[in-house]
Scaffold this motif. Structure first.
Motif: not given
Length: 215
Positions: A88-89, A124-128, A130, A132, A209, A211, A213
């Motif tokens: 996680t971020r 990979h730039q982990i988003e809020r 997310e 990963f 990539y 995903r 939900e």
């Protein structure tokens, strides 16, 4: 302990999925070296895989517990047979300096620069929100028996417990078996990531990539 569907040939009560420990590092690196042989070869060079594994293990040890945050292992009869990481971020730390120092000491200047650059192509730039998924690896003799599915189910359970919004992961375009498993578990392809440099280093046209939900 979180219950998962028992892989083929393993009684449900005998499969243990737990957080990785520092004492697992050698077994984890050995498993990753086998499961990601092409990545190890590209990052460290075909003749330096062993030293690359040593550098990776040394870097993780220097980082301490932070290096294994979010990593789970599957254990059966005392043997580590699989891994997965849920990142996680907020897990992003500044401990990379320890790993870099270990790379330079083990691989030398040129080897370390080459390896660190190659591995950075997979970042990979982990988003809020997310979760990963990375490091999905299963020992060869345990593949196609449900171990990866059990690890993914446990990672999803942990992600939901953290109230994350979605899971994300990358899979190689050519890895049709993994793609099929991810689709069965509800992941959908979002985009294809292509990089000429990554292709030169790793010999792959692209990563998909995917995903899922959670909300």
């Amino acid at each position: 302990m979180y219950a998962v569907a028992a892989p083929v040939g393993i009684p449900a009560d005998d499969l243990i999925i737990r957080p990785a420990r520092l004492s697992d590092i050698d077994a984890i690196v050995a498993l990753h070296r086998e499961a990601f042989a092409d990545t190890f070869g590209a990052a460290f060079g075909p003749r330096d895989r062993e030293r690359g594994a040593q550098a990776l293990a040394a870097g993780w040890r220097r980082q301490g517990p932070a290096a294994l945050r979010g990593m789970l292992v599957a254990e059966y009869a005392g043997q580590l047979i699989g891994t997965i990481s849920l990142r996680t971020r907020d897990m992003i730390s500044d401990g990379g300096g320890f790993a870099e120092a270990a790379f330079f000491e083990t691989l030398g200047v040129w080897g370390a620069l080459r390896s660190l650059f190659a591995l950075s192509l997979l970042d990979h730039q982990i988003e809020r929100g997310e979760g990963f998924i990375a490091d999905v690896a299963v020992a060869p003799e345990w593949r196609r028996r449900g171990v990866a599915r059990a690890l993914l189910q446990r990672a999803e359970h942990d992600a939901r417990a953290r109230a994350l919004a979605y899971l994300g992961l990358y899979v190689r375009e050519t890895n049709h078996g993994a793609r099929a498993l991810y689709e069965q578990l509800g992941f959908q392809a979002v985009y294809i990531r292509r990089s000429l440099l990554a292709r030169l280093f790793f010999g792959q046209d692209g990563w998909i990539y995917m995903r899922k939900e959670l909300t």
